[in-house]
Design a protein around this motif. Structure first.
Motif, mmCIF file in Angstrom:
data_model
loop_
_atom_site.group_PDB
_atom_site.id
_atom_site.type_symbol
_atom_site.label_atom_id
_atom_site.label_comp_id
_atom_site.label_asym_id
_atom_site.label_seq_id
_atom_site.Cartn_x
_atom_site.Cartn_y
_atom_site.Cartn_z
ATOM 1 N N THR A 1 0.850 -1.180 0.000
ATOM 2 C CA THR A 1 0.000 0.000 0.000
ATOM 3 C C THR A 1 0.890 1.236 0.000
ATOM 4 O OG1 THR A 1 -0.063 0.171 2.409
ATOM 5 C CG2 THR A 1 -1.763 -1.218 1.348
ATOM 6 N N GLY B 1 -2.628 -2.847 -7.871
ATOM 7 C CA GLY B 1 -3.346 -4.113 -7.900
ATOM 8 C C GLY B 1 -4.069 -4.350 -6.587
ATOM 9 N N GLU B 2 -4.492 -5.579 -6.370
ATOM 10 C CA GLU B 2 -5.231 -5.927 -5.159
ATOM 11 C C GLU B 2 -4.424 -5.684 -3.886
ATOM 12 O OE1 GLU B 2 -7.131 -9.735 -5.077
ATOM 13 O OE2 GLU B 2 -7.702 -9.589 -7.186
#
Length: 113
Positions: free
Chosen positions: A46, A78-79
């Motif tokens: 993150t 992305g995720e």
């Protein structure tokens, strides 16, 4: 996309013609660009995780580098947060040997002459 992002074929630092290698050097020579790539090589993160991995880079600089690296196709969101694209991972694979070389270089500088 920001016009400030170095692009092959456009004038960049060190090259009026914007040779691809010079555009890459301009991009990678920016504050924290290589650091972001290096840190993302160990996996996605993150924004806050990446900021901590980059030893407290300012949010403004990190945000700008992430935007530039994303616009250049090296980083994507992305995720799991930000991560290297396949192209970014390929670039890291070429840069990774510099890690070992730099350790040997540093040891040589510390050795008595």
């Amino acid at each position: 996309m920001s016009t400030d992002v170095p692009r092959p074929g456009q004038p960049v630092r060190g090259s009026k013609s914007g040779k691809p290698i010079m555009a890459l050097f301009d991009l990678l020579g920016r504050s924290w660009a290589l650091g972001v790539i290096w840190q993302l090589s160990s996996g996605p993160g993150t924004f806050r995780e990446l900021q901590a991995r980059c030893e407290g880079v300012s949010p403004t600089v990190l945000n700008k580098r992430l935007k530039e690296l994303s616009a250049s196709g090296l980083v994507m969101r992305g995720e799991g947060g930000y991560q290297l694209t396949d192209t970014g991972a390929e670039l890291f694979d070429m840069l990774e040997p510099f890690g070992g070389w730099s350790t040997r270089w540093a040891a040589g500088l510390e050795a008595p002459q």
